[in-house]
Design an enzyme around this catalytic site. Sequence first.
Site, PDB file in Angstrom:
ATOM      1  N   ASN A   4       0.864  -1.175   0.000  1.00 41.74           N
ATOM      2  CA  ASN A   4       0.000   0.000   0.000  1.00 41.74           C
ATOM      3  C   ASN A   4       0.903   1.228   0.000  1.00 41.74           C
ATOM      4  O   ASN A   4       1.490   1.582   1.015  1.00 41.74           O
ATOM      5  CB  ASN A   4      -0.905  -0.008   1.243  1.00 41.74           C
ATOM      6  CG  ASN A   4      -1.736   1.264   1.349  1.00 41.74           C
ATOM      7  OD1 ASN A   4      -1.884   2.011   0.380  1.00 41.74           O
ATOM      8  ND2 ASN A   4      -2.275   1.523   2.531  1.00 41.74           N
ATOM      9  N   HIS A  26      -9.539   1.487   4.808  1.00 39.65           N
ATOM     10  CA  HIS A  26      -8.298   1.704   5.551  1.00 39.65           C
ATOM     11  C   HIS A  26      -8.538   2.753   6.631  1.00 39.65           C
ATOM     12  O   HIS A  26      -9.320   3.690   6.447  1.00 39.65           O
ATOM     13  CB  HIS A  26      -7.192   2.168   4.596  1.00 39.65           C
ATOM     14  CG  HIS A  26      -5.828   2.116   5.201  1.00 39.65           C
ATOM     15  ND1 HIS A  26      -5.360   3.096   6.051  1.00 39.65           N
ATOM     16  CD2 HIS A  26      -4.824   1.203   5.098  1.00 39.65           C
ATOM     17  CE1 HIS A  26      -4.131   2.794   6.438  1.00 39.65           C
ATOM     18  NE2 HIS A  26      -3.785   1.646   5.873  1.00 39.65           N
ATOM     19  N   GLU A  75      -6.891   5.190   7.597  1.00 39.60           N
ATOM     20  CA  GLU A  75      -6.610   6.564   7.189  1.00 39.60           C
ATOM     21  C   GLU A  75      -7.770   7.148   6.397  1.00 39.60           C
ATOM     22  O   GLU A  75      -8.009   8.364   6.439  1.00 39.60           O
ATOM     23  CB  GLU A  75      -5.308   6.597   6.383  1.00 39.60           C
ATOM     24  CG  GLU A  75      -4.089   6.282   7.246  1.00 39.60           C
ATOM     25  CD  GLU A  75      -2.854   5.869   6.479  1.00 39.60           C
ATOM     26  OE1 GLU A  75      -1.837   5.566   7.123  1.00 39.60           O
ATOM     27  OE2 GLU A  75      -2.922   5.833   5.230  1.00 39.60           O
ATOM     28  N   LYS A 123       0.119   4.311  -0.363  1.00 43.10           N
ATOM     29  CA  LYS A 123      -0.482   5.536   0.189  1.00 43.10           C
ATOM     30  C   LYS A 123      -0.224   6.700  -0.777  1.00 43.10           C
ATOM     31  O   LYS A 123      -0.337   6.521  -1.981  1.00 43.10           O
ATOM     32  CB  LYS A 123       0.029   5.776   1.600  1.00 43.10           C
ATOM     33  CG  LYS A 123      -0.156   4.539   2.496  1.00 43.10           C
ATOM     34  CD  LYS A 123       0.155   4.774   3.929  1.00 43.10           C
ATOM     35  CE  LYS A 123      -0.071   3.483   4.729  1.00 43.10           C
ATOM     36  NZ  LYS A 123       0.100   3.705   6.186  1.00 43.10           N
ATOM     37  N   SER A 150       2.397  -2.132  10.470  1.00 40.65           N
ATOM     38  CA  SER A 150       3.854  -1.947  10.444  1.00 40.65           C
ATOM     39  C   SER A 150       4.615  -3.253  10.239  1.00 40.65           C
ATOM     40  O   SER A 150       5.676  -3.479  10.824  1.00 40.65           O
ATOM     41  CB  SER A 150       4.332  -1.257  11.734  1.00 40.65           C
ATOM     42  OG  SER A 150       3.840   0.059  11.805  1.00 40.65           O
ATOM     43  N   GLY A 172       2.059   2.858  10.808  1.00 39.92           N
ATOM     44  CA  GLY A 172       2.962   3.978  10.616  1.00 39.92           C
ATOM     45  C   GLY A 172       3.627   4.484  11.873  1.00 39.92           C
ATOM     46  O   GLY A 172       4.267   5.537  11.858  1.00 39.92           O
TER      47      GLY A 172
END
Length: 289
Positions: A44, A130, A132, A46, A247, A207
């Site tokens: 991913n 997700h 985010e 991002k 992570s 993250g």
Amino acid sequence: QVVPTYLLRVRTCLRGGRASPACRIAERERGMNRKYRKTLIAGNWKMNKTPTQTKAFMTELKGLLPKGRWCDIALCVPAVCIPAAVRAMRETRVAIGAENCSAHTAGAYTGEIAADMLVDAGCKYVILGHSERRAMGETDADVNAKLHTALDAGLIPIVCCGETLAQRESGVTEEWITMQIKLALAGVPEEKIRRIVIAYEPIWAIGTGETATPEQAEEVCQHIRTIIRKRFGSKNARAMTILYGGSMNEKNAFELLAQPDIDGGLIGGASLVPEKFVRIIEDANQPVG
């Protein structure tokens, strides 16, 4: 004869130098489960890399990918990078995916991208729900609507779920995950459930450099499989691919991927570096038994 690094790590683990004795049992169980479901390593990106940088990355990655039969590999990239990624990886087994899609098929939705547009551009996967995106206001109902649209278009949705640190410390992780999964999969018929991938991403580990222990990650992934079993039956639960994505990197992937209910990873930062991404792919193909 040179022994691959991943094989050396497996031998060390099995001899008790890499992890606890439970590692060997977990690996054997994982090997048994591989005949029922696919292992997937999905990146991913991002909001990282331009189309030009994407082309350079893919060229380097192709030179590092191992030969032979390996797990499924996907790279979910920013929308503007999709054409470059598809062109670069056309002759490989690496699939390209998107990081989001609209719940609508067409219309006056400025800035949105429809699922069939992604398919026409060459995408196979799409990430949905997700954390985010949820932090920007996406709801469980939105995720469910996007899921149905993606399935209808022929995409493979990677549906994300995960708890906050406060929820984990309050002891409500399983309840929260159960709610997210049930709402996301509402209305999905049994014949379509095997086309869906679920990714467990604890919000407190995304993250941050923190990661769930292999035992913590396995516990939740096992719970997710139990939810699927109760709703869609044992055969579908056994065939469901469940990823871990908090992570995961080239340093911790081996132990996480040895767990019997973790069938791969949704990789963030490590997927931006070809060498690190390939290390994780190697760890996903660890010999077992």
